[in-house]
Structure formats: C-alpha cells, structure tokens
Design a protein around this motif. Structure first.
Motif, mmCIF file in Angstrom:
data_model
loop_
_atom_site.group_PDB
_atom_site.id
_atom_site.type_symbol
_atom_site.label_atom_id
_atom_site.label_comp_id
_atom_site.label_asym_id
_atom_site.label_seq_id
_atom_site.Cartn_x
_atom_site.Cartn_y
_atom_site.Cartn_z
ATOM 1 N N ILE A 1 56.618 5.853 49.425
ATOM 2 C CA ILE A 1 57.046 5.740 50.801
ATOM 3 C C ILE A 1 57.170 4.279 51.289
ATOM 4 C CG2 ILE A 1 55.835 5.950 53.232
ATOM 5 C CD1 ILE A 1 54.126 8.053 52.012
ATOM 6 N N MET A 2 58.236 3.944 52.001
ATOM 7 C CA MET A 2 58.432 2.643 52.302
ATOM 8 C C MET A 2 57.230 2.000 53.354
ATOM 9 S SD MET A 2 61.699 1.588 54.385
ATOM 10 C CE MET A 2 62.434 -0.247 54.728
ATOM 11 N N PHE A 3 56.986 0.631 53.156
ATOM 12 C CA PHE A 3 56.119 -0.081 54.031
ATOM 13 C C PHE A 3 57.059 -0.577 55.471
ATOM 14 C CE2 PHE A 3 53.762 -2.006 50.237
ATOM 15 C CZ PHE A 3 53.068 -0.792 49.831
ATOM 16 N N ASN A 4 56.259 0.094 56.487
ATOM 17 C CA ASN A 4 56.805 -0.486 57.782
ATOM 18 C C ASN A 4 55.749 -0.104 58.940
ATOM 19 O OD1 ASN A 4 57.756 2.110 58.830
ATOM 20 N ND2 ASN A 4 59.530 2.010 57.553
ATOM 21 N N GLU A 5 55.968 -0.305 60.193
ATOM 22 C CA GLU A 5 55.219 -0.099 61.101
ATOM 23 C C GLU A 5 55.227 1.092 61.972
ATOM 24 O OE1 GLU A 5 54.305 -3.387 63.709
ATOM 25 O OE2 GLU A 5 54.630 -4.812 62.215
ATOM 26 N N GLY A 6 56.024 2.187 61.227
ATOM 27 C CA GLY A 6 56.348 3.178 62.045
ATOM 28 C C GLY A 6 55.095 4.319 62.333
ATOM 29 N N PHE A 7 54.177 3.849 61.439
ATOM 30 C CA PHE A 7 52.944 4.861 61.455
ATOM 31 C C PHE A 7 51.940 4.207 62.403
ATOM 32 C CE2 PHE A 7 52.436 2.276 57.621
ATOM 33 C CZ PHE A 7 51.298 1.450 58.010
ATOM 34 N N TYR A 8 51.991 3.089 63.164
ATOM 35 C CA TYR A 8 50.920 2.590 63.982
ATOM 36 C C TYR A 8 50.267 3.493 64.807
ATOM 37 C CZ TYR A 8 51.313 -2.377 62.180
ATOM 38 O OH TYR A 8 51.326 -3.308 61.307
ATOM 39 N N ASP A 9 51.056 4.236 65.562
ATOM 40 C CA ASP A 9 50.380 5.245 66.597
ATOM 41 C C ASP A 9 49.499 6.132 65.912
ATOM 42 O OD1 ASP A 9 52.634 6.625 65.581
ATOM 43 O OD2 ASP A 9 52.723 7.577 67.222
#
Length: 592
Positions: A301-309
């Motif tokens: 899985i790519m690291f990014n902020e898409g999962f913050y919610d």
C-alpha cells in the motif's frame, strides 16, 4: 469533478511522484554540509496535493496549519521556513528540525506543495547541539522560528536568514543544510510541473485524488481485519526525563467503531519536567498508525494521507504526548519510539503472526565539541543505532536505525573531519533477545578524543528493557562509560548528560540497547544458534540458558544434550508468555 484516469496512467504518475520524492532525498544529501543530513540522511521529504495532504513521502499533516495562517498570501516561488513545534501544532516536534515548504504552480495554477524538514546540528540554546538533557522549558532549547517566508516570490529574505544563522554555533552547516532543503523542494516542484505537462494538469490532480482514495480503501480493509471492536490495551515506559523523574508510562487503547479506528492515549502519564515530551500533531499520529499498519500488514500500500478520516485520535491535554506550552521537547524521541512500541504491542495482540517485539527505544546521540589545534571550533554530532526487533519474517537487524533510510556516519568521515578516533564499532553480545527469531543486537562504539572539549550524550532503555513477544525474551539495555587517559578503569556515566569535560586520550564507550526476540527460543534451529555464537552475537552461556543449545568449547553442538535440555526446559516452563518485559525498576505491573 475528478477526471477519469486509466490504470496505466495512474501507475505512471504514482511512480513519477515516488521517483521525485527520492530525487528530493538525493539532492538534499548532495548539497547539505552537516554529517547528520549529508551522511545520516536525517531529512524527510514529501509532495502534497493543493489541500496540503501528503500524496507521497514520510511525514505529512503539517501543511494545512501553515496555509491557514497565510490564507491568500501564498504565491508562486514563495518558500516558507519554520521550526517552532508549538507554532505548527506539533507537526515539527523539536527546535532542531527546520522545515521548508514551497507551493507548486503549473502555468499559474496552484497544484500542490513540496516540503522537507531536516535536523540542524545546532540552533542555539544552553548546550551545543541544542538538545539539553536537563531542560525544563523550550526556552532553553534554542531559537524558535514561526512560519515565515525565507523566499518571497523568488527573492531571498536575507534578514530572516541572518537571524536564524546568528543564533547557531554552526552557521555554515546550517546555511548549507537549509539551502539543501530549499533545493529539494524546488526539484520536486520541477518534476510535478513536468508531470502536468506530460499528462495534463487535470489528469495529474485527479490522479492525486485517486491515489488517496485507493490508500483509504486499502486501510479500511486493514482496520476491519486487524482492529477489534473490543479495546486492546498496552503499556510501555520511558526510563526517565533527564532531570531525575521516571519511569514514565505510555498507555494505549485501540478499538474499532464501524470503519473508524479509535486510538486513545488516556492513561499516559502527565507531561514531564524534562525534555522528553512529544508534542505530536493529531494528523501525524494518524500517519504513524497508518504507516505502521501498512508496513506490518500490507507493505504494497502507498503511504499518503488518504486514510486520515478512518482514525480518531485521543491525546489527553497536559500528557507526555500532548504537553502544554512551554514544556521542553528537545529529546522527545524517547517517547516517540515508545509510541511505536505501544503500537506494536497493541496491534500484535490481534495478529501475533504479524507482530514484532520492542526495539532499542530512542535515537541516541553523541555530541563532541571544542577547539582543534588551530583554535577552530568543532561540533561533531552523530546519531547512533541499536537493535531492531525480531519479527515474523526473521531475525531483527543488528545496529540498525528505526528510520529505514538512515545510515551510519562513516568512520572515515568522522576521523577525517573531527579530532576523534573510533577505536571499535561492533554488535553487543547477548543484547538481542532470544527467540525463534532473535532480536537485533545493540552496538558498542568506542570514541577516543584527541582534543580537550566536552561531550553530551542521550539515550534510553537503560532501565526499561525492550520486551520480547510470542515467547521471545527481552533484549539487553544500554549503558555509557568513560575511561580517562592513563586509566584502565571504566567509569559509568548517565544515559542523559551534557557538557562532560574530556581531555585528549579519554575514551567514551557508547553502548546502545538491543531488542526483543520473536517466538519461542526453544524452537530456534540449533544451527542458527551456533552461527550466532560463532559470529559473537550470542555467548555459549546464553545459548544454553535461553535457547537450550549445548555447545562444546570446540564449537560443536552436543545434539543429545540439547534435545534433552530443550525438552526439560519446555516442561518446566510450560506455555511461553505472550510478552517478556524483564525487570522494570519502580514499576509493579509492566503491561495491562
């Protein structure tokens, strides 16, 4: 409206961004002057979308707070700099980290941000290196710079630069390192504009959204699979705060409410008097959990902020993880890395087959300052490493950094630029906790200083050992020693101290902690135990006591004796404990 992006184009844009992120690293280490950034790579880049959310990188979350302060006063070729943890809501966690941010425009349209922060070797304050072991407030830890423009529409703000450099003992290094961060951000901006030229700006922006959505969906699956609805709790401890208080408890509860993971640090001790407080940004806390879950459960899985919610964070105000201003913060990495250990301990209970043990527990540093034979001031700062824990896939790493891209400073570099000799650098025998997969060993590094000066050191897990998991045993603790010139008797010194005077010929023996083992050591293949004994990582005594492997003086396994001993040890012990915390002075209950 999000534009449709075909899978091949999305893959090309993803990898172009990843390449740009690694090119940022490459530019920074080529331009920087200090060993901490140039040799050890203590810098963290990222590329963000127009909302300031990290699309690729390591540390996100801080851009929106800066944008909120400047609102519409952000223009093409502006570059911002800051280092004050309290002015950016804890996204930068101590004064030594200088952060640079650049808005990215394509044909006059704002398409994102590039940003990097890196550790400066000195930003003023009461001691060289700006990380006093005995600070009681952030006022003692050096210059604090709120978010300001170091470049405005491409023009250098020399007044800001001079103020920042005037407050450092190492202005030349700081200037080079700051400009390295600027160059890295400009490199990313150039690459993003090239991507927009190649694929179209709307396609690029839509791809950023899709990459975030893809990571969010993958994280939702991980949360559903690995975080239970009933709370799972874990407790670990920091040795002390440098001013005589401790151990300090860090307590974590994790549970799931629908698709949302609740991360609750209620029960963590109140903020410390000394500088081990970790003023963590809520978004950064989400990122750390997301990154850990990706690395532990699905590294593709790519690291990014898409999962913050998908994360809810509870950080009690006034605690070790959410201290009130002006709490001291300079040595917060003791708490930061224990934060990771608590993650592993809690998440590993639901998925022990994917868990890992505890590691060496901080980011130890060694600072040596003085004047050389020509009367020129020198300041050596080196980050040291320790044991990375045993894990499902195999043994832990010996003398390795927590941060994947960090590297040790070459001994040739140290001896060429500073009046010091490194007499030995080796793993510590028996420091890696026994296990089916052995914990990584700490390291012993011996420095012999050649000029009069002073040293500062900082480390942890001298009192609280790194725990083992799934039947693995705890690892070895750290220690520090001073041998005066002309003496053969080592004198033990504190793990956190500043301005210890040294004379030519004095030796400092810096021993870092090991890490915990993973799995039952009585199941470890005997040939691996023998290999560790031959490699100097495990003693014959520990091979027998912890692994049940009997090895003769001529390094041959006694198979019959080993089989009998292992059977006896398993019968006497029974089922191995899920955790082995070792002995923790002053703590009656090591885990809940």
């Amino acid at each position: 409206m999000t534009k449709q992006v075909d899978p091949i184009t999305l893959d090309l844009i993803e990898n172009a961004l990843l390449n740009a992120r690694f090119e940022m690293d490459s530019v920074v280490v080529r331009v920087a002057l200090s060993p901490v950034i140039r040799e050890q790579h203590d810098e963290f880049p990222m590329i963000c979308n127009p909302d300031g959310q990290m699309v690729v990188g390591q540390f996100g979350s801080y851009i929106p707070a800066i944008v909120e302060q400047y609102k519409d006063n952000i223009h093409e070729d502006d570059i911002f700099v800051w280092n004050d943890p309290y002015a950016c809501k804890g996204s930068i966690s101590h004064n030594n980290d200088w952060c640079v941010m650049m808005p990215i425009f394509h044909e006059g349209v704002h398409v994102g941000f590039s940003s990097i922060f890196g550790h400066m070797v000195d930003v003023g304050g009461k001691v060289p290196g700006s990380m006093p072991a005995d600070a009681y407030s952030i006022w003692e830890e050096g210059l604090r710079v709120p978010p300001v423009k170091i470049y405005e529409k491409g023009k250098l703000n020399d007044a800001v630069l001079q103020i920042m450099l005037n407050n450092s003992r190492t202005p030349d290094m700081n200037r080079a390192d700051l400009m390295a961060l600027v160059a890295g951000c400009r490199t990313a901006a150039k690459r993003v504009r090239e991507i927009c030229d190649r694929f179209g700006r709307d396609t690029y922006l839509s791809a950023c959204d899709l990459l975030m959505d893809r990571t969010r969906e993958a994280m939702r699956v991980l949360i559903t699979n690995y975080i239970p609805e009933e709370p799972v709790t874990f407790t670990d401890y920091v040795d002390d705060d440098g001013v005589g208080n401790g151990p300090f408890k860090i307590h974590l509860s994790i549970y799931r409410r629908g698709d949302v993971a609740v991360i609750d640090w209620t029960g963590t001790d109140d903020q410390a008097e000394g500088p081990i407080n970790f003023h963590i940004h809520e978004g950064l806390c989400k990122l750390f959990f997301g990154v850990y879950m990706i690395m532990a459960f699905d590294p593709k899985i790519m690291f990014n902020e898409g999962f913050y919610d998908l994360f809810e964070i509870i950080l009690p105000e006034g605690s070790l993880l959410n201290p009130r201003f002006p709490a001291a913060l300079s040595n917060r990495l003791n708490t930061h890395t224990r934060f990771f250990d608590c993650q592993a301990g809690a998440l590993g209970q639901r998925a022990p087959h994917l868990s890992m043990a505890a590691g060496y527990g901080t980011s130890p540093h060694f600072i040596y300052t003085g004047k050389d034979k020509n009367g020129k001031y020198f300041q050596l700062m080196e980050l040291l490493f320790g044991g990375v824990p045993g894990r499902p896939r195999g043994d832990g790493l010996d003398g390795h950094a927590w941060w994947p891209l960090f590297s040790a400073t070459p001994i040739e570099y140290i001896e060429n630029y500073y009046p010091v000799l490194v007499e030995s650098y080796r793993p510590v025998r028996d420091a890696g906790g026994a296990g089916l997969h052995r914990g990584g060993a700490g390291i012993e590094k011996v420095y012999r200083v050649l000029e009069a000066g002073s040293i500062s050191i900082h480390d942890d897990r001298e009192v609280v050992p790194p725990w083992g998991i799934n039947g693995g045993l705890h690892g070895g603790t750290s220690s520090k020693w001073l041998v005066r010139a002309g003496s053969d008797e080592p004198e033990r010194i504190k793990s956190k101290l500043d301005n210890l005077k040294v004379e030519p010929g004095d030796k400092i023996i810096f021993i870092t902690a090991g890490s915990g083992g993973w799995g039952d050591p009585l199941d470890r293949p005997v040939e691996k135990v023998l290999r560790d004994v031959n490699d100097g990582l495990v003693s014959q005594e520990k091979a027998e006591a912890d692994y049940g492997v009997v090895i003769s003086d001529d390094m041959v396994i006694d198979t019959a004796a080993t089989t009998a001993l292992r059977a006896q040890m398993k019968t006497t012990r029974g089922e191995p404990a899920p955790f082995d915390f070792g002995f923790i002075p002053g703590v009656h209950q090591a885990a809940e």
